[in-house]
Scaffold this motif. Structure first.
Motif, PDB file in Angstrom:
ATOM      1  N   GLU A 150       0.941  -1.223  -0.027  1.00 15.22           N
ATOM      2  CA  GLU A 150       0.033   0.044  -0.012  1.00 15.22           C
ATOM      3  C   GLU A 150       0.860   1.370   0.060  1.00 15.22           C
ATOM      4  O   GLU A 150       0.444   2.142  -0.765  1.00 15.22           O
ATOM      5  N   ARG A 174       2.046   1.836  -3.449  1.00 15.72           N
ATOM      6  CA  ARG A 174       0.784   2.326  -4.286  1.00 15.72           C
ATOM      7  C   ARG A 174       0.820   3.873  -4.001  1.00 15.72           C
ATOM      8  O   ARG A 174       0.711   4.635  -4.973  1.00 15.72           O
ATOM      9  N   ILE A 175       0.666   4.414  -2.741  1.00 16.32           N
ATOM     10  CA  ILE A 175       0.906   5.744  -2.377  1.00 16.32           C
ATOM     11  C   ILE A 175       1.751   6.411  -3.229  1.00 16.32           C
ATOM     12  O   ILE A 175       1.425   7.497  -3.468  1.00 16.32           O
ATOM     13  N   ARG A 188       3.801   5.648  -5.533  1.00 12.66           N
ATOM     14  CA  ARG A 188       3.617   6.001  -7.163  1.00 12.66           C
ATOM     15  C   ARG A 188       2.308   6.735  -7.426  1.00 12.66           C
ATOM     16  O   ARG A 188       2.752   7.643  -8.317  1.00 12.66           O
ATOM     17  N   GLU A 189       1.358   6.680  -6.963  1.00 15.32           N
ATOM     18  CA  GLU A 189      -0.083   7.150  -7.526  1.00 15.32           C
ATOM     19  C   GLU A 189       0.060   8.742  -7.090  1.00 15.32           C
ATOM     20  O   GLU A 189      -0.480   9.623  -7.990  1.00 15.32           O
ATOM     21  N   TYR A 190       0.305   9.123  -5.883  1.00 11.74           N
ATOM     22  CA  TYR A 190       0.029  10.280  -5.420  1.00 11.74           C
ATOM     23  C   TYR A 190       1.431  11.208  -5.605  1.00 11.74           C
ATOM     24  O   TYR A 190       1.483  12.488  -5.361  1.00 11.74           O
ATOM     25  N   GLU A 218       4.043  10.065  -7.734  1.00 12.74           N
ATOM     26  CA  GLU A 218       4.621   9.842  -9.129  1.00 12.74           C
ATOM     27  C   GLU A 218       5.855   9.597  -8.997  1.00 12.74           C
ATOM     28  O   GLU A 218       6.778   9.966  -9.471  1.00 12.74           O
ATOM     29  N   ASN A 244       9.188   7.352  -8.788  1.00 14.55           N
ATOM     30  CA  ASN A 244       9.936   6.314  -9.316  1.00 14.55           C
ATOM     31  C   ASN A 244      10.352   5.520  -8.677  1.00 14.55           C
ATOM     32  O   ASN A 244      10.710   4.238  -8.924  1.00 14.55           O
ATOM     33  N   ALA A 277       2.877  12.743  -1.392  1.00 15.25           N
ATOM     34  CA  ALA A 277       1.989  11.593  -1.499  1.00 15.25           C
ATOM     35  C   ALA A 277       1.343  11.187  -0.495  1.00 15.25           C
ATOM     36  O   ALA A 277       0.209  10.865  -0.284  1.00 15.25           O
ATOM     37  N   LEU A 315      -2.450  15.693 -10.884  1.00 17.62           N
ATOM     38  CA  LEU A 315      -3.478  14.765 -10.340  1.00 17.62           C
ATOM     39  C   LEU A 315      -4.697  15.298  -9.929  1.00 17.62           C
ATOM     40  O   LEU A 315      -5.812  14.799 -10.479  1.00 17.62           O
TER      41      LEU A 315
END
Ligand SMILES: C[S@@+](CC[C@H](N)C(=O)[O-])C[C@H]1O[C@@H](n2cnc3c(N)ncnc32)[C@H](O)[C@@H]1O
Length: 327
Positions: free
Chosen positions: A166, A169-170, A172-174, A176, A178, A225, A262
């Motif tokens: 999780e 994911r946070i 990466r998604e929020y 970005e 790498n 993030a 985002l």
């Protein structure tokens, strides 16, 4: 006057430096002239300011004679803006609430529709600059990042308790980010020995994995993030767009100011969908009338701050304003 001098939009949001003398504003409202020109506040019109902050935009609405309902998740913001706007108290109603809960606030006030609305999302300069709130990369403070008391979990809780999957994911998604996997595996190793408690501890741990290159602190994306996750900022935005749109009177205008891609992507798609006459899908033989259409899009391209505004207030640099009108 340049109150803060950063080169990168992310730095503007997340890093911190001592404000220069004369630059102790709670928050300088961004795109204020453009907001007033498009939203056209006037006597007799009721505006919702869903993100009151320092009250800068609300002040413009009040100066134009409008009535204002100001919401903020943050009790500090309400106290500060309430004091600053005390001379308008007869036309100003303040509530501590998430703008996603606009329906409940308006219902409690016995108000059916509003004549205009603004949300200017993200954090205020005051929140960023107050070390004890835990948003700051540059000044050590508790790893908190909660915008208000309605937020259950602190950033420390996320970093210490979430599963590695999780956390990746946070980031990466929020953020970005790498290098999410490398960062998270280092954080997970460290948290076993000693749980994370401060912003300085987290910033240093990320720096162990990602060396600093250039001006941006290596933990900038991690901080962004976590802030978004802690406050469920994107969830609030999705729910808030629907909640506010549903209460706009015919002809009312709704403006949204975002500070990163985002958020802007969510607003752009929402406004586009709700203002398109036709919708089409590859699997349909022909386009269909859009049953969700309630808006006229006033900004096919977002409005950016002028060079003069970003020179005077570098934190405005990544702002984008999109506006629709209820048809
Ligand atoms: C960028 S500042 C707004 C500044 C304000 N327009 C002004 O002129 O001073 C964002 C404010 O919105 C608040 N906020 C962020 N998300 C929110 C939400 N979902 N509901 C209510 N307030 C929120 C933050 O606590 C912060 O005070």
């Amino acid at each position: 006057m340049n109150c803060l001098d950063f080169e990168d939009p992310l730095d503007l949001l997340l890093e911190n430096s001592e404000p220069a003398p004369g630059c102790m504003d709670y928050h300088i409202p961004v795109l204020a002239e453009e907001v007033v020109a498009f939203l056209r506040p006037a006597p007799g019109i009721l505006f919702l300011d869903g993100t009151l902050g320092g009250g800068g935009h609300s002040e413009r609405f009040l100066q134009a004679g409008a009535r204002v309902i100001g919401l903020d998740r943050d009790a500090d913001a309400l106290a500060h803006a309430g004091e600053r706007l005390a001379s308008y108290a007869h036309r100003l109603t303040l509530r501590q609430a998430n703008y996603a809960d606009t329906a409940a606030v308006l219902d409690a006030l016995g108000i059916d529709t509003i004549g205009g609305a603004l949300i200017d999302i993200g954090v205020s300069s005051h929140q960023l600059d107050t070390a004890t709130r835990g948003f700051s990369l540059m000044h050590d403070g508790p790893l908190d990042m909660r915008m208000g008391t309605d937020v259950a979990r602190t950033a420390a809780n996320f970093v210490n308790q979430e599963s590695p999957e999780e956390l990746v994911r946070i980031l990466r998604e929020y953020g970005e980010e790498n290098s999410a996997v490398r960062i998270v595996s280092h954080l997970v190793n460290l948290r076993h020995a000693r749980p994370f408690e401060t912003t300085g501890q987290l910033a240093a741990a990320v720096s162990d994995v990602i060396p600093r290159t250039g001006r941006r602190h290596p933990a900038t994306r991690v901080f962004q993030a976590l802030r978004i996750a802690v406050n469920d900022e994107l969830g609030s935005l999705q729910r808030g767009l629907d909640a506010i749109s549903a209460r706009l009177a015919r002809g009312a205008r709704f403006g949204v100011i975002t500070f990163h891609s985002l958020e802007d992507r969510i607003v752009k798609r929402y406004f586009k969908h709700r203002s398109s006459e036709w919708i089409d899908r590859p699997e349909w033989p022909e386009p269909k009338k859009n049953p969700d259409r309630i808006f006229r899009l006033l900004t096919p391209h977002p409005i950016d701050p002028s060079p003069e505004e970003t020179a005077a207030n570098p934190r405005a640099r990544s702002a984008k304003l999109r506006i629709v009108e209820r048809t």
